[in-house]
Design a protein around this motif. Structure first.
Motif, PDB file in Angstrom:
ATOM      1  N   ASN A   1       0.809  -1.219   0.000  1.00 17.86           N
ATOM      2  CA  ASN A   1       0.000   0.000   0.000  1.00 17.86           C
ATOM      3  C   ASN A   1       0.842   1.269   0.000  1.00 17.86           C
ATOM      4  N   ARG A   2       2.023   1.244   0.593  1.00 16.22           N
ATOM      5  CA  ARG A   2       2.872   2.440   0.623  1.00 16.22           C
ATOM      6  C   ARG A   2       3.422   2.755  -0.764  1.00 16.22           C
ATOM      7  N   LEU A   3       3.972   1.742  -1.415  1.00 13.97           N
ATOM      8  CA  LEU A   3       4.456   1.943  -2.785  1.00 13.97           C
ATOM      9  C   LEU A   3       3.315   2.331  -3.708  1.00 13.97           C
ATOM     10  N   GLY A   4       2.158   1.672  -3.572  1.00 15.64           N
ATOM     11  CA  GLY A   4       1.018   2.002  -4.410  1.00 15.64           C
ATOM     12  C   GLY A   4       0.553   3.432  -4.233  1.00 15.64           C
ATOM     13  N   LEU A   5       0.587   3.929  -3.005  1.00  8.22           N
ATOM     14  CA  LEU A   5       0.164   5.309  -2.754  1.00  8.22           C
ATOM     15  C   LEU A   5       1.098   6.302  -3.428  1.00  8.22           C
ATOM     16  N   VAL A   6       2.403   6.076  -3.335  1.00 11.32           N
ATOM     17  CA  VAL A   6       3.370   6.978  -3.963  1.00 11.32           C
ATOM     18  C   VAL A   6       3.195   6.992  -5.479  1.00 11.32           C
ATOM     19  N   LEU A   7       3.047   5.801  -6.069  1.00 12.88           N
ATOM     20  CA  LEU A   7       2.898   5.721  -7.525  1.00 12.88           C
ATOM     21  C   LEU A   7       1.578   6.325  -7.992  1.00 12.88           C
ATOM     22  N   LEU A   8       0.513   6.169  -7.201  1.00  8.08           N
ATOM     23  CA  LEU A   8      -0.765   6.772  -7.573  1.00  8.08           C
ATOM     24  C   LEU A   8      -0.699   8.289  -7.556  1.00  8.08           C
ATOM     25  N   VAL A   9      -0.086   8.865  -6.526  1.00  9.73           N
ATOM     26  CA  VAL A   9       0.022  10.319  -6.439  1.00  9.73           C
ATOM     27  C   VAL A   9       0.844  10.866  -7.607  1.00  9.73           C
ATOM     28  N   LEU A  10       1.929  10.187  -7.942  1.00  5.25           N
ATOM     29  CA  LEU A  10       2.758  10.605  -9.073  1.00  5.25           C
ATOM     30  C   LEU A  10       1.988  10.514 -10.380  1.00  5.25           C
ATOM     31  N   HIS A  11       1.287   9.419 -10.581  1.00  5.60           N
ATOM     32  CA  HIS A  11       0.535   9.229 -11.823  1.00  5.60           C
ATOM     33  C   HIS A  11      -0.629  10.213 -11.926  1.00  5.60           C
ATOM     34  N   TYR A  12      -1.336  10.437 -10.829  1.00 11.17           N
ATOM     35  CA  TYR A  12      -2.482  11.349 -10.861  1.00 11.17           C
ATOM     36  C   TYR A  12      -2.063  12.777 -11.165  1.00 11.17           C
ATOM     37  N   PHE A  13      -0.888  13.183 -10.700  1.00 10.94           N
ATOM     38  CA  PHE A  13      -0.423  14.539 -10.993  1.00 10.94           C
ATOM     39  C   PHE A  13      -0.203  14.731 -12.492  1.00 10.94           C
ATOM     40  N   VAL A  14       0.413  13.751 -13.141  1.00  8.34           N
ATOM     41  CA  VAL A  14       0.666  13.851 -14.582  1.00  8.34           C
ATOM     42  C   VAL A  14      -0.651  13.821 -15.357  1.00  8.34           C
ATOM     43  N   GLU A  15      -1.567  12.940 -14.972  1.00 11.48           N
ATOM     44  CA  GLU A  15      -2.850  12.856 -15.658  1.00 11.48           C
ATOM     45  C   GLU A  15      -3.690  14.111 -15.438  1.00 11.48           C
ATOM     46  N   LEU A  16      -3.600  14.696 -14.257  1.00 12.33           N
ATOM     47  CA  LEU A  16      -4.318  15.942 -13.989  1.00 12.33           C
ATOM     48  C   LEU A  16      -3.861  17.044 -14.933  1.00 12.33           C
ATOM     49  N   LEU A  17      -2.555  17.143 -15.151  1.00  8.23           N
ATOM     50  CA  LEU A  17      -2.025  18.165 -16.052  1.00  8.23           C
ATOM     51  C   LEU A  17      -2.523  17.955 -17.478  1.00  8.23           C
ATOM     52  N   PHE A  18      -2.603  16.703 -17.909  1.00  9.91           N
ATOM     53  CA  PHE A  18      -3.069  16.433 -19.272  1.00  9.91           C
ATOM     54  C   PHE A  18      -4.525  16.857 -19.463  1.00  9.91           C
ATOM     55  N   HIS A  19      -5.396  16.477 -18.543  1.00  9.16           N
ATOM     56  CA  HIS A  19      -6.821  16.772 -18.724  1.00  9.16           C
ATOM     57  C   HIS A  19      -7.117  18.263 -18.529  1.00  9.16           C
ATOM     58  N   VAL A  20      -6.381  18.920 -17.654  1.00 10.12           N
ATOM     59  CA  VAL A  20      -6.541  20.374 -17.535  1.00 10.12           C
ATOM     60  C   VAL A  20      -6.083  21.049 -18.823  1.00 10.12           C
ATOM     61  N   SER A  21      -4.984  20.575 -19.409  1.00 13.21           N
ATOM     62  CA  SER A  21      -4.507  21.134 -20.674  1.00 13.21           C
ATOM     63  C   SER A  21      -5.518  20.913 -21.784  1.00 13.21           C
ATOM     64  N   ARG A  22      -6.198  19.772 -21.764  1.00 17.42           N
ATOM     65  CA  ARG A  22      -7.206  19.519 -22.786  1.00 17.42           C
ATOM     66  C   ARG A  22      -8.424  20.409 -22.600  1.00 17.42           C
ATOM     67  N   LEU A  23      -8.805  20.688 -21.360  1.00 17.95           N
ATOM     68  CA  LEU A  23      -9.912  21.618 -21.121  1.00 17.95           C
ATOM     69  C   LEU A  23      -9.560  23.025 -21.608  1.00 17.95           C
ATOM     70  N   VAL A  24      -8.327  23.441 -21.347  1.00 19.75           N
ATOM     71  CA  VAL A  24      -7.881  24.750 -21.820  1.00 19.75           C
ATOM     72  C   VAL A  24      -7.851  24.786 -23.346  1.00 19.75           C
ATOM     73  N   TYR A  25      -7.426  23.698 -23.958  1.00 19.89           N
ATOM     74  CA  TYR A  25      -7.368  23.629 -25.419  1.00 19.89           C
ATOM     75  C   TYR A  25      -8.758  23.734 -26.036  1.00 19.89           C
ATOM     76  N   PHE A  26      -9.766  23.141 -25.391  1.00 20.73           N
ATOM     77  CA  PHE A  26     -11.125  23.228 -25.907  1.00 20.73           C
ATOM     78  C   PHE A  26     -11.649  24.664 -25.853  1.00 20.73           C
ATOM     79  N   SER A  27     -11.230  25.421 -24.850  1.00 19.88           N
ATOM     80  CA  SER A  27     -11.660  26.813 -24.750  1.00 19.88           C
ATOM     81  C   SER A  27     -10.943  27.710 -25.751  1.00 19.88           C
ATOM     82  N   ASN A  28      -9.681  27.378 -26.053  1.00 20.01           N
ATOM     83  CA  ASN A  28      -8.898  28.146 -27.024  1.00 20.01           C
ATOM     84  C   ASN A  28      -7.867  27.209 -27.640  1.00 20.01           C
TER      85      ASN A  28
END
Length: 377
Positions: free
Chosen positions: A223-250
């Motif tokens: 669970n400790r390793l899984g938590l670290v990897l999830l936080v790292l992965h979610y940060f990268v995925e968050l940036l992608f989807h926010v960038s896609r929302l911004v791209y849809f607006s402009n």
């Protein structure tokens, strides 16, 4: 409370359209049954196991902090382990995730869609990125707070030291329960959101990958390793989807995709490095070796190889998808640039032809109406 989408049509009760339109209300009623069980003790303890975290352990663990003025008396800290009762809790929070999905869709995303007037393709992608952005932001912030409170980042050795990590603090176990509940809720949402048939295989693949990796880390006491990897992965995925929302607006704002591309590659390298360091080296040199299901110890060579193989294959699959995505973007960009270059000379030629044609007509007296009159006279 659930959200009912208002429409002029009244579909038959219990028909597919009726369930899709009112699924949030139906799920809310089911969840309300469990909540009412807490108020009225019809079956004592049964409803509590569905809603609250079960499999608890009260006591002081080695390394548990003590109050400064009570050094002689250990502080009591509640820790939890996984068990069969977690299935009921995961089911309840899956219902909560369906309700939250409907609320975000109705009160946030649908209102933005009405203002922006997206096409059908952009409409579905905007809804997907909007839902995932909210989930990734919440999960990243919550997971990071757990990492900081448990000092996992400042002490990387704790990722494998003392394995098996059968006991978890409340926040960590609740985090895993919510993660499993959310990704399980994504399966019925394919039906509720009327997902296109061609998009279902793609979504089933990444939903299955999330469920397998999160459940694997939870059951194997990683669970400790899984938590670290999830936080790292979610940060990268968050940036992608926010960038896609911004791209849809402009559509001219594509800087976020460039930053995401760099962090995506770094995220894959960090994931592989932490996994090999923890599973390949840390657990291989740990004191407790062998398979002991009662003690929750899975530290054997076969399990370690299987875990590393699953992580490496998943990272390679994600890199392959990433490379194809970048190649497709570069190809589309090159085609757009070539079309612009072809259109520019054609426009300039047409302007020159029009200018020459006007001058030729005005300078040629035989083609003018006045010259015709003179010839006839």
């Amino acid at each position: 409370m659930g959200v009912r989408k208002k429409t002029n049509k009244n579909p038959p009760v219990l028909s597919h359209e009726f369930i899709i339109q009112n699924h949030a209300d139906i799920v809310s009623c089911v969840a309300m049954v469990f909540l009412l069980g807490l108020m009225f003790e019809v079956s004592p303890g049964a409803h509590v196991e569905w809603i609250l975290i079960a499999n608890g352990f009260g006591g002081c663990l080695p390394g548990t902090a003590k109050e400064p003025h009570t050094e002689m008396m250990p502080s009591t800290v509640n820790h939890f382990h996984h068990g069969i009762k977690d299935l009921a809790t995961v089911f309840f929070y899956m219902l909560v995730a369906i309700i939250m999905h409907a609320i975000i869709q109705e009160y946030v995303l649908d209102k933005i869609n009405r203002k922006m007037h997206f096409s059908k393709t952009k409409h579905s992608k905007f809804n997907e990125s909007g839902q995932l952005s909210a989930f990734y932001l919440f999960s990243f912030g919550w997971g990071l707070s757990i990492l900081l409170s448990e000092n996992f980042l400042s002490n990387p050795i704790s990722l494998w030291e003392g394995y098996p990590h059968t006991l978890m603090p409340f926040q960590m176990k609740f985090y895993y329960i919510c993660q499993l509940g959310y990704w399980l809720h994504a399966l019925p949402e394919l039906y509720f959101q009327k997902t296109k048939k061609e998009d279902i295989p793609r979504q089933l693949v990444y939903i299955s990958l999330y469920l397998v990796h999160i459940a694997g880390a939870y059951i194997l006491n990683l669970n400790r390793l899984g938590l670290v990897l999830l936080v790292l992965h979610y940060f990268v995925e968050l940036l992608f989807h926010v960038s896609r929302l911004v791209y849809f607006s402009n559509e001219n704002r594509q800087t976020g995709f460039t930053i995401w591309a760099v962090l995506f590659v770094l995220g894959r390298l960090l994931t592989l490095s932490l996994s090999v360091l923890t599973v390949g080296f840390g657990l291989a040199t740990a004191e407790q070796q062998g398979l002991d299901l009662a003690a929750g110890n899975f530290n054997i060579l076969f399990v370690r190889i299987t875990v590393l193989a699953a992580i490496c294959i998943t990272q390679a699959f994600m890199m392959w998808k990433f490379i194809n995505f970048q190649l497709r973007r570069w190809r589309e960009h090159a085609q757009a640039q070539s079309l612009k270059k072809k259109q520019a000379p054609s426009k300039s030629k047409s302007k020159k032809d029009k200018a020459n044609g006007v001058n030729g007509v005005s300078s040629n007296g035989a083609d003018s109406p006045r010259a015709g009159k003179e010839k006839s006279s």
